[in-house]
Design a protein around this motif. Structure first.
Motif, PDB file in Angstrom:
ATOM      1  N   SER A 138      31.471  28.033 -46.153  1.00  0.00           N
ATOM      2  CA  SER A 138      30.530  29.140 -45.935  1.00  0.00           C
ATOM      3  C   SER A 138      31.195  30.289 -45.184  1.00  0.00           C
ATOM      4  N   TYR A 139      32.010  29.943 -44.191  1.00  0.00           N
ATOM      5  CA  TYR A 139      32.694  30.988 -43.416  1.00  0.00           C
ATOM      6  C   TYR A 139      33.646  31.785 -44.302  1.00  0.00           C
ATOM      7  N   VAL A 140      34.464  31.093 -45.074  1.00  0.00           N
ATOM      8  CA  VAL A 140      35.444  31.786 -45.917  1.00  0.00           C
ATOM      9  C   VAL A 140      34.731  32.578 -47.003  1.00  0.00           C
ATOM     10  N   ARG A 141      33.641  32.028 -47.560  1.00  0.00           N
ATOM     11  CA  ARG A 141      32.892  32.741 -48.596  1.00  0.00           C
ATOM     12  C   ARG A 141      32.357  34.073 -48.072  1.00  0.00           C
ATOM     13  N   LYS A 142      31.822  34.068 -46.863  1.00  0.00           N
ATOM     14  CA  LYS A 142      31.289  35.301 -46.290  1.00  0.00           C
ATOM     15  C   LYS A 142      32.397  36.277 -45.900  1.00  0.00           C
ATOM     16  N   GLU A 143      33.574  35.760 -45.530  1.00  0.00           N
ATOM     17  CA  GLU A 143      34.704  36.656 -45.276  1.00  0.00           C
ATOM     18  C   GLU A 143      35.069  37.410 -46.550  1.00  0.00           C
ATOM     19  N   PHE A 144      35.090  36.705 -47.680  1.00  0.00           N
ATOM     20  CA  PHE A 144      35.381  37.348 -48.955  1.00  0.00           C
ATOM     21  C   PHE A 144      34.298  38.360 -49.313  1.00  0.00           C
ATOM     22  N   ARG A 145      33.029  37.978 -49.112  1.00  0.00           N
ATOM     23  CA  ARG A 145      31.929  38.889 -49.463  1.00  0.00           C
ATOM     24  C   ARG A 145      31.982  40.156 -48.620  1.00  0.00           C
ATOM     25  N   ALA A 146      32.180  39.985 -47.302  1.00  0.00           N
ATOM     26  CA  ALA A 146      32.225  41.155 -46.421  1.00  0.00           C
ATOM     27  C   ALA A 146      33.402  42.062 -46.769  1.00  0.00           C
ATOM     28  N   THR A 147      34.524  41.462 -47.129  1.00  0.00           N
ATOM     29  CA  THR A 147      35.687  42.265 -47.502  1.00  0.00           C
ATOM     30  C   THR A 147      35.413  43.051 -48.774  1.00  0.00           C
ATOM     31  N   ALA A 148      34.828  42.383 -49.775  1.00  0.00           N
ATOM     32  CA  ALA A 148      34.517  43.078 -51.027  1.00  0.00           C
ATOM     33  C   ALA A 148      33.500  44.192 -50.798  1.00  0.00           C
ATOM     34  N   GLU A 149      32.488  43.952 -49.992  1.00  0.00           N
ATOM     35  CA  GLU A 149      31.480  44.980 -49.718  1.00  0.00           C
ATOM     36  C   GLU A 149      32.100  46.190 -49.030  1.00  0.00           C
ATOM     37  N   SER A 150      33.026  45.960 -48.117  1.00  0.00           N
ATOM     38  CA  SER A 150      33.631  47.083 -47.399  1.00  0.00           C
ATOM     39  C   SER A 150      34.480  47.947 -48.319  1.00  0.00           C
ATOM     40  N   ARG A 151      34.981  47.386 -49.428  1.00  0.00           N
ATOM     41  CA  ARG A 151      35.794  48.152 -50.381  1.00  0.00           C
ATOM     42  C   ARG A 151      35.030  48.460 -51.664  1.00  0.00           C
ATOM     43  N   LYS A 152      33.708  48.279 -51.645  1.00  0.00           N
ATOM     44  CA  LYS A 152      32.847  48.599 -52.788  1.00  0.00           C
ATOM     45  C   LYS A 152      33.252  47.829 -54.043  1.00  0.00           C
ATOM     46  N   ARG A 153      33.539  46.543 -53.874  1.00  0.00           N
ATOM     47  CA  ARG A 153      33.863  45.673 -54.995  1.00  0.00           C
ATOM     48  C   ARG A 153      32.743  44.642 -55.145  1.00  0.00           C
ATOM     49  N   PRO A 154      32.626  43.996 -56.319  1.00  0.00           N
ATOM     50  CA  PRO A 154      31.513  43.053 -56.539  1.00  0.00           C
ATOM     51  C   PRO A 154      31.564  41.892 -55.546  1.00  0.00           C
ATOM     52  N   ALA A 155      30.564  41.807 -54.680  1.00  0.00           N
ATOM     53  CA  ALA A 155      30.552  40.791 -53.630  1.00  0.00           C
ATOM     54  C   ALA A 155      30.356  39.396 -54.206  1.00  0.00           C
ATOM     55  N   LEU A 156      29.525  39.270 -55.242  1.00  0.00           N
ATOM     56  CA  LEU A 156      29.256  37.957 -55.816  1.00  0.00           C
ATOM     57  C   LEU A 156      30.512  37.408 -56.506  1.00  0.00           C
ATOM     58  N   ILE A 157      31.280  38.288 -57.115  1.00  0.00           N
ATOM     59  CA  ILE A 157      32.544  37.861 -57.727  1.00  0.00           C
ATOM     60  C   ILE A 157      33.475  37.295 -56.653  1.00  0.00           C
ATOM     61  N   ALA A 158      33.535  37.961 -55.519  1.00  0.00           N
ATOM     62  CA  ALA A 158      34.388  37.506 -54.416  1.00  0.00           C
ATOM     63  C   ALA A 158      33.928  36.147 -53.912  1.00  0.00           C
ATOM     64  N   GLU A 159      32.608  35.941 -53.806  1.00  0.00           N
ATOM     65  CA  GLU A 159      32.100  34.649 -53.340  1.00  0.00           C
ATOM     66  C   GLU A 159      32.424  33.536 -54.332  1.00  0.00           C
ATOM     67  N   ALA A 160      32.370  33.848 -55.619  1.00  0.00           N
ATOM     68  CA  ALA A 160      32.640  32.832 -56.638  1.00  0.00           C
ATOM     69  C   ALA A 160      34.099  32.381 -56.621  1.00  0.00           C
ATOM     70  N   MET A 161      34.973  33.189 -56.041  1.00  0.00           N
ATOM     71  CA  MET A 161      36.373  32.774 -55.894  1.00  0.00           C
ATOM     72  C   MET A 161      36.538  31.670 -54.850  1.00  0.00           C
ATOM     73  N   VAL A 162      35.549  31.546 -53.962  1.00  0.00           N
ATOM     74  CA  VAL A 162      35.645  30.606 -52.842  1.00  0.00           C
ATOM     75  C   VAL A 162      34.798  29.365 -53.071  1.00  0.00           C
ATOM     76  N   ASP A 163      33.571  29.558 -53.534  1.00  0.00           N
ATOM     77  CA  ASP A 163      32.601  28.472 -53.598  1.00  0.00           C
ATOM     78  C   ASP A 163      32.270  28.145 -55.053  1.00  0.00           C
ATOM     79  N   PRO A 164      32.549  26.925 -55.508  1.00  0.00           N
ATOM     80  CA  PRO A 164      32.210  26.577 -56.894  1.00  0.00           C
ATOM     81  C   PRO A 164      30.711  26.482 -57.150  1.00  0.00           C
ATOM     82  N   ASP A 165      29.881  26.488 -56.102  1.00  0.00           N
ATOM     83  CA  ASP A 165      28.429  26.449 -56.300  1.00  0.00           C
ATOM     84  C   ASP A 165      27.861  27.813 -56.675  1.00  0.00           C
ATOM     85  N   VAL A 166      28.673  28.879 -56.562  1.00  0.00           N
ATOM     86  CA  VAL A 166      28.220  30.219 -56.937  1.00  0.00           C
ATOM     87  C   VAL A 166      28.376  30.381 -58.445  1.00  0.00           C
TER      88      VAL A 166
END
Length: 450
Positions: A138-166
């Motif tokens: 969960s921690y790493v997934r949110k790190e990816f999401r926050a990073t993607a949001e700060s650079r205006k990239r798809p946040a859900l795509i970033a989360e799916a790179m970390v968590d197979p449940d996404v």
């Protein structure tokens, strides 16, 4: 005068154009991402900012590494005061994906990949990886999401790179981990451009004819990366504990203790520079060493102070490996590494102390504690050694010194402490220096009876 001014202006134009040429710093992100890489990236960003560079390019080709190291680089990129470009050539897997998403611009080479960033724990050598808890994921997934949001990239795509449940309809189904090719990353707006080379990547983001300054880790950063490598840090702990154990088992303070303290100092110095070890860990380690020195030099034997010293030193080592904010799984893994290093040191010290004194090299290092028996080990005069084993009779009381008649000669002798009367049969049992020691006996030879 007008023609002269025009000529001077034309002559100075090339130099003016050269001075205005923009500069781009290039930093390679290759191999394992470790804690020694973060100071290198920060230094390049600082140098580029001071030089007013047009951009900093991170040329990425990595299968990943430590999450905490990637987070440090990610924070440095998000806080950079110079434009940053991530050029993925050929892969940005795991921790490399987080670094790529943190850059202002993301360009990928043809055939590149990015993703597969679920966190795992590296086990012992040859033991593969181990799963982590949901808290860590969960921690790493949110790190990816926050990073993607700060650079205006798809946040859900970033989360799916970390968590197979996404799950994302049309992109990835539940239970699968997302990894994107260059075409897929461009399609889902994770990457902005495709480029065959670094120069082409710069042109895609609007930087042309720039001076490329390729940076490389300096000797200090290479030393830090070397000292903080998991295998070497474990070896330093083993050597350090081995030296201390051998020093505790032998009197004084010598070569083994110096090697042990030096190895532990190198371990803590490397982890201090990468901000894993702080004042708390250093003070705890110094307290452990002080207790061990107290046990070694002041208190006889090995007792309470020595046990406390070893426990304090082990706690400092574990804290220096994990740093702050470590998950319980990683804390247990780090503690297991340190305990394994201690067990290896104990086994090595047992083998050394048991078998090394039997080797030729070990015999040269060990002072023999006893002397052999026999007259060849003494310092008695040759004239006195001839009486060894002879028998005779006392001619005066031995209290304990006196005289004896041995083979017709008057000899100055001494007893072993008892009083011997005159005329008593005696035998010379040893010669200590200039002392001829005799013992009372009841048997005499034929010469004494005649």
């Amino acid at each position: 005068m007008l023609l002269l001014a025009l000529g001077l202006l034309c002559a100075g134009a090339p130099a003016f154009a050269q001075a205005e040429r923009r500069v781009v710093y290039v930093a390679p992100i290759e191999g394992i991402i470790d804690l020694g890489l973060a100071p290198f990236v920060q230094r390049v960003l600082d140098e580029a900012t001071a030089a007013k560079a047009a951009a900093v390019v991170l040329e990425i080709n990595t299968f990943g590494g430590r999450v905490d190291a990637a987070v440090q680089i990610r924070d440095a990129l998000l806080g950079a005061r110079v434009p940053t470009i991530a050029y993925v050539n050929r892969r940005a897997i795991s921790a490399g994906a987080l670094i790529s998403l943190a850059a202002e611009h993301l360009v990928m080479a043809p055939g590149a990949t990015i993703g597969a960033a679920t966190p795992v724990m590296a086990g012992q050598p040859g033991g593969g990886t181990q799963a982590v808890s949901e808290k860590t994921v969960s921690y790493v997934r949110k790190e990816f999401r926050a990073t993607a949001e700060s650079r205006k990239r798809p946040a859900l795509i970033a989360e799916a790179m970390v968590d197979p449940d996404v799950a994302i309809r049309g992109v990835i189904e539940k239970g699968k981990l997302l990894t994107l090719t260059t075409d897929e990353a461009l399609k889902h707006k994770v990457a902005e451009h495709r480029a065959d080379s670094l120069e082409a990547a710069l042109e895609r983001v609007g930087i042309r004819d720039a001076e490329l300054r390729r940076a490389a880790p300096n000797w200090a950063e290479n030393v830090v990366r070397f000292l903080t490598h998991p295998l070497l840090s474990s070896l330093l702990v083993t050597i350090g504990m081995l030296g201390i154990i051998i020093e505790l088992r032998t009197p004084g303070f010598g070569f083994a203790g110096a090697i042990g303290v030096g190895s532990l100092a190198a371990f803590f110095w490397g982890h201090w520079l990468v901000q894993l070890a702080g004042w708390g860990e250093l003070l705890l380690a110094l307290a452990g060493v002080a207790l061990l020195l107290l046990e070694l030099l002041v208190i006889p034997g090995f007792g309470f102070a020595g046990i406390l010293g070893i426990l304090a030193l082990l706690a400092a080592l574990v804290m220096s490996v994990v740093g702050s904010g470590a998950t319980p799984e990683f804390l247990m893994l780090a503690a297991g590494r340190i305990v394994l290093s201690l067990l290896a040191a104990l086994l090595a010290s047992f083998l050394l102390l048991r078998f090394m004194p039997r080797t030729p090299f070990g015999r040269q290092l060990i002072l023999q504690g006893g002397l052999g028996a026999g007259h060849e080990y003494g310092s008695a005069p040759e004239s006195d050694l001839r009486w060894l084993g002879k028998r005779g009779r006392t001619t005066s009381p031995l209290r304990p010194a006196g005289f004896a008649d041995i083979e017709g000669a008057r000899v100055d002798v001494v007893s072993e402490g008892e009083l011997i009367e005159p005329g008593t049969p005696v035998e010379v049992i040893r010669v200590d220096g200039n002392r001829i020691v005799v013992r009372q006996t009841t048997n005499t030879n034929k010469e004494e009876k005649t």
